[in-house]
Write a protein that holds these residues in place. Structure first.
Motif, PDB file in Angstrom:
ATOM      1  N   GLU A  42     -34.813 -26.044  55.901  1.00  5.52           N
ATOM      2  CA  GLU A  42     -35.085 -27.477  55.935  1.00  5.52           C
ATOM      3  C   GLU A  42     -36.025 -27.898  54.802  1.00  5.52           C
ATOM      4  N   ALA A  43     -37.093 -27.143  54.599  1.00  2.00           N
ATOM      5  CA  ALA A  43     -38.045 -27.478  53.539  1.00  2.00           C
ATOM      6  C   ALA A  43     -37.405 -27.343  52.164  1.00  2.00           C
ATOM      7  N   GLY A  45     -34.196 -27.601  51.482  1.00  2.00           N
ATOM      8  CA  GLY A  45     -33.248 -28.703  51.345  1.00  2.00           C
ATOM      9  C   GLY A  45     -33.935 -30.001  50.985  1.00  2.00           C
ATOM     10  N   ASN A  46     -35.079 -30.275  51.624  1.00  2.00           N
ATOM     11  CA  ASN A  46     -35.843 -31.487  51.307  1.00  2.00           C
ATOM     12  C   ASN A  46     -36.322 -31.464  49.862  1.00  2.00           C
ATOM     13  N   ARG A  47     -36.812 -30.322  49.421  1.00  2.00           N
ATOM     14  CA  ARG A  47     -37.311 -30.192  48.043  1.00  2.00           C
ATOM     15  C   ARG A  47     -36.185 -30.400  47.037  1.00  2.00           C
ATOM     16  N   GLY A  49     -33.389 -32.038  47.667  1.00  2.00           N
ATOM     17  CA  GLY A  49     -32.694 -33.298  47.895  1.00  2.00           C
ATOM     18  C   GLY A  49     -31.272 -33.108  48.397  1.00  2.00           C
ATOM     19  N   SER A  51     -28.735 -31.820  51.949  1.00  2.00           N
ATOM     20  CA  SER A  51     -28.760 -31.820  53.409  1.00  2.00           C
ATOM     21  C   SER A  51     -29.061 -30.423  53.950  1.00  2.00           C
ATOM     22  N   LEU A  52     -29.471 -30.394  55.201  1.00  2.00           N
ATOM     23  CA  LEU A  52     -29.765 -29.123  55.860  1.00  2.00           C
ATOM     24  C   LEU A  52     -28.518 -28.248  55.934  1.00  2.00           C
TER      25      LEU A  52
END
Length: 84
Positions: A42-43, A45-47, A49, A51-52
């Motif tokens: 998750e982290a 993917g966020n970094r 940009g 999706s999970l």
């Protein structure tokens, strides 16, 4: 079709030549670095940009390219190939 298939066939049980492993894209390299640093999917993917769902899919593709059966093994093989 038979002739094409027959031409690329190998004897049963013989080692098949593996295609050369191409270098990963910049995004794939960054994903490997983030996960190697201990980030969760998750982290990472966020970094990045994304999706999970994209993170495990990309890791699965990298594992297949590296002929790894686990993410840990993929990390080792990526390091051995100089990707990390």
């Amino acid at each position: 079709m038979f002739e094409q298939t027959w031409g690329s066939a190998v004897p049963l049980g013989a080692d098949r030549p593996r295609p050369s492993d191409s270098r990963p894209s910049a995004g794939e390299l960054e994903l490997l670095r983030l996960l190697a640093s201990g980030m969760t999917d998750e982290a990472a993917g966020n970094r990045l940009g994304v999706s999970l769902r994209t993170v495990p899919r990309q890791m699965s593709a990298l594992m297949e390219r590296l002929h790894a059966t686990s993410r840990f093994e993929a990390g080792l093989k990526a390091a051995q190939q100089g990707w990390l």
